[in-house]
Design an enzyme around this catalytic site. Structure first.
Site, PDB file in Angstrom:
ATOM      1  N   ARG A 137      94.951 -11.300  97.408  1.00  0.00           N
ATOM      2  CA  ARG A 137      94.507 -10.061  96.741  1.00  0.00           C
ATOM      3  C   ARG A 137      95.247  -9.870  95.423  1.00  0.00           C
ATOM      4  NH1 ARG A 137      95.972  -6.178 101.170  1.00  0.00           N
ATOM      5  NH2 ARG A 137      95.372  -4.526  99.731  1.00  0.00           N
ATOM      6  N   ARG A 178      87.678  -1.817  89.042  1.00  0.00           N
ATOM      7  CA  ARG A 178      88.501  -3.024  89.132  1.00  0.00           C
ATOM      8  C   ARG A 178      87.969  -4.115  88.209  1.00  0.00           C
ATOM      9  NH1 ARG A 178      90.398  -1.621  94.624  1.00  0.00           N
ATOM     10  NH2 ARG A 178      91.688  -3.240  95.512  1.00  0.00           N
ATOM     11  N   LYS A 194      99.739   2.990  94.566  1.00  0.00           N
ATOM     12  CA  LYS A 194      98.668   3.847  94.025  1.00  0.00           C
ATOM     13  C   LYS A 194      98.352   4.999  94.985  1.00  0.00           C
ATOM     14  CE  LYS A 194      95.666   0.512  93.786  1.00  0.00           C
ATOM     15  NZ  LYS A 194      96.520  -0.597  94.313  1.00  0.00           N
ATOM     16  N   ARG A 212     103.467  -2.152 105.189  1.00  0.00           N
ATOM     17  CA  ARG A 212     102.729  -0.869 105.141  1.00  0.00           C
ATOM     18  C   ARG A 212     102.098  -0.595 106.505  1.00  0.00           C
ATOM     19  NH1 ARG A 212      98.516  -0.070 100.524  1.00  0.00           N
ATOM     20  NH2 ARG A 212      98.132  -2.270 100.971  1.00  0.00           N
ATOM     21  N   ARG A 244      96.548  -2.380 108.186  1.00  0.00           N
ATOM     22  CA  ARG A 244      95.284  -2.788 107.584  1.00  0.00           C
ATOM     23  C   ARG A 244      95.023  -4.276 107.850  1.00  0.00           C
ATOM     24  NH1 ARG A 244      95.021  -0.482 101.490  1.00  0.00           N
ATOM     25  NH2 ARG A 244      94.016  -2.527 101.263  1.00  0.00           N
TER      26      ARG A 244
HETATM   27  P1  ADP Z   1      98.509   0.814  97.067  1.00  0.00           P
HETATM   28  O1  ADP Z   1      97.629   2.020  97.303  1.00  0.00           O
HETATM   29  O2  ADP Z   1      98.753   0.566  95.606  1.00  0.00           O
HETATM   30  O3  ADP Z   1      98.026  -0.439  97.752  1.00  0.00           O
HETATM   31  P2  ADP Z   1     100.451   2.243  98.760  1.00  0.00           P
HETATM   32  O4  ADP Z   1     100.615   3.566  98.097  1.00  0.00           O
HETATM   33  O5  ADP Z   1      99.663   2.183 100.018  1.00  0.00           O
HETATM   34  O6  ADP Z   1      99.940   1.130  97.686  1.00  0.00           O
HETATM   35  O7  ADP Z   1     101.931   1.675  99.014  1.00  0.00           O
HETATM   36  C1  ADP Z   1     102.146   0.399  99.647  1.00  0.00           C
HETATM   37  C2  ADP Z   1     103.327   0.508 100.611  1.00  0.00           C
HETATM   38  O8  ADP Z   1     104.536   0.670  99.846  1.00  0.00           O
HETATM   39  C3  ADP Z   1     103.278   1.671 101.566  1.00  0.00           C
HETATM   40  O9  ADP Z   1     103.799   1.259 102.823  1.00  0.00           O
HETATM   41  C4  ADP Z   1     104.151   2.752 100.924  1.00  0.00           C
HETATM   42  O10 ADP Z   1     104.772   3.577 101.902  1.00  0.00           O
HETATM   43  C5  ADP Z   1     105.182   1.895 100.195  1.00  0.00           C
HETATM   44  N1  ADP Z   1     105.629   2.475  98.915  1.00  0.00           N
HETATM   45  C6  ADP Z   1     104.874   3.103  97.972  1.00  0.00           C
HETATM   46  N2  ADP Z   1     105.631   3.454  96.900  1.00  0.00           N
HETATM   47  C7  ADP Z   1     106.893   3.019  97.180  1.00  0.00           C
HETATM   48  C8  ADP Z   1     108.147   3.063  96.470  1.00  0.00           C
HETATM   49  N3  ADP Z   1     108.241   3.628  95.243  1.00  0.00           N
HETATM   50  N4  ADP Z   1     109.222   2.518  97.060  1.00  0.00           N
HETATM   51  C9  ADP Z   1     109.127   1.940  98.285  1.00  0.00           C
HETATM   52  N5  ADP Z   1     107.995   1.854  98.997  1.00  0.00           N
HETATM   53  C10 ADP Z   1     106.887   2.389  98.463  1.00  0.00           C
HETATM   54  P1  AMP Z   2      92.207  -1.112  98.322  1.00  0.00           P
HETATM   55  O1  AMP Z   2      92.308  -0.111  99.438  1.00  0.00           O
HETATM   56  O2  AMP Z   2      92.039  -0.482  96.978  1.00  0.00           O
HETATM   57  O3  AMP Z   2      93.328  -2.138  98.361  1.00  0.00           O
HETATM   58  O4  AMP Z   2      90.851  -1.920  98.593  1.00  0.00           O
HETATM   59  C1  AMP Z   2      90.662  -2.677  99.776  1.00  0.00           C
HETATM   60  C2  AMP Z   2      89.479  -3.618  99.616  1.00  0.00           C
HETATM   61  O5  AMP Z   2      88.278  -2.878  99.398  1.00  0.00           O
HETATM   62  C3  AMP Z   2      89.564  -4.584  98.423  1.00  0.00           C
HETATM   63  O6  AMP Z   2      90.318  -5.753  98.716  1.00  0.00           O
HETATM   64  C4  AMP Z   2      88.065  -4.906  98.223  1.00  0.00           C
HETATM   65  O7  AMP Z   2      87.580  -5.792  99.211  1.00  0.00           O
HETATM   66  C5  AMP Z   2      87.418  -3.542  98.461  1.00  0.00           C
HETATM   67  N1  AMP Z   2      87.360  -2.720  97.219  1.00  0.00           N
HETATM   68  C6  AMP Z   2      87.973  -1.511  97.014  1.00  0.00           C
HETATM   69  N2  AMP Z   2      87.708  -1.036  95.783  1.00  0.00           N
HETATM   70  C7  AMP Z   2      86.928  -1.969  95.182  1.00  0.00           C
HETATM   71  C8  AMP Z   2      86.342  -2.076  93.886  1.00  0.00           C
HETATM   72  N3  AMP Z   2      86.522  -1.122  92.939  1.00  0.00           N
HETATM   73  N4  AMP Z   2      85.606  -3.178  93.607  1.00  0.00           N
HETATM   74  C9  AMP Z   2      85.395  -4.131  94.531  1.00  0.00           C
HETATM   75  N5  AMP Z   2      85.935  -4.117  95.754  1.00  0.00           N
HETATM   76  C10 AMP Z   2      86.699  -3.033  96.094  1.00  0.00           C
END
Ligand code: ADP
Ligand code: AMP
Length: 212
Positions: A164, A88, A14, A127, A153
């Site tokens: 999660r 969410r 995302k 990541r 993270r």
């Molecule tokens: P989200 O915001 O949904 O948690 P991220 O955008 O942070 O996901 O992506 C999670 C991890 O996967 C990051 O380390 C990113 O660099 C990697 N990533 C994202 N899209 C791709 C893809 N299409 N192929 C391989 N790795 C990806």
């Molecule tokens: P994310 O970066 O989107 O993976 O969010 C990291 C963490 O933040 C989640 O695991 C939750 O603890 C909190 N969080 C983020 N967005 C929300 C949401 N819309 N509702 C509730 N908790 C959230």
């Protein structure tokens, strides 16, 4: 297409795709996860919420609804925004549509990024982010240039990632049908390279409207 929502499990891509799409559409990316992590880093997040986040649990709806209500009023969001990780839950979705309606606005589209579980775990566990800029990297798929100071993270440990994902599945069992019923949902296959996924995404949004 100026008011968008990204829904997807942790590690779906995302944040990565949101950045690319926001550049195209010239709208800000609004991530509740990023906002909560920033509040935590500055010591402003209450301890019980820090704990919830580190366990992979959701924070209470009213906390994120308040963050979004304020952030979407800022001037850079006047022309639109992309919400990443919010809503969410169905109550969050209902609060968002009520808030937008009170401002004479509505959502244009909700994008669900779909990725199988084993790939999600690999993406999240490897990541890393640039400590200085927050830019997202991956130790296998998107290596940082030399010299970048990386951080991981707190909630990207494998057991927490699995929790999660389970929480995500539980909450979207209501959320996705909610948006499907409203005719707003577009499901995008998130497997493939970053470029392949963004190609699908831009095509699904309509090349011209997505700024192509
Ligand atoms: P989200 O915001 O949904 O948690 P991220 O955008 O942070 O996901 O992506 C999670 C991890 O996967 C990051 O380390 C990113 O660099 C990697 N990533 C994202 N899209 C791709 C893809 N299409 N192929 C391989 N790795 C990806
Ligand atoms: P994310 O970066 O989107 O993976 O969010 C990291 C963490 O933040 C989640 O695991 C939750 O603890 C909190 N969080 C983020 N967005 C929300 C949401 N819309 N509702 C509730 N908790 C959230």
């Amino acid at each position: 297409m100026k008011r968008l929502v990204f829904v997807g499990p942790p590690g779906a891509g995302k944040g990565t795709q949101a950045k690319l799409l926001c550049e195209r559409l010239n709208v800000p990316q609004i991530s509740t996860g990023d906002m909560l992590r920033a509040a935590k880093a500055s010591g402003k997040l209450p301890q019980e919420l820090v704990l919830k986040m580190s366990q992979g649990a959701l924070v209470p709806d009213e906390v994120v609804i308040e963050l979004i209500a304020e952030r979407t009023q800022q001037s850079d969001a006047a022309g639109g925004f992309l919400l990443d990780g919010f809503p969410r839950t169905v109550p969050q979705a209902e609060a968002l549509s009520a808030m937008l309606a009170s401002r004479g606005l509505k959502l244009d589209v909700v994008i669900a990024l779909e990725v199988p579980e084993e790939l999600l775990v690999e993406r999240a566990v490897l990541r890393r982010t640039d400590k200085a800029t927050g830019k997202i990297y991956h130790l296998k798929y998107s290596l940082p240039p030399p010299g970048v100071e990386l951080e991981q993270r707190a909630d990207d440990q494998e057991s927490v990632v699995r929790d999660r994902i389970a929480i995500y599945k539980k909450m979207t069992s209501d959320l996705l049908p909610h948006y499907e019923k409203l005719g707003l949902l577009k499901r995008i296959d998130g497997v493939g390279t970053v470029e392949q996924v963004s190609g699908r995404l831009f095509a699904a949004l309509g090349g011209a409207e997505a700024g192509a």
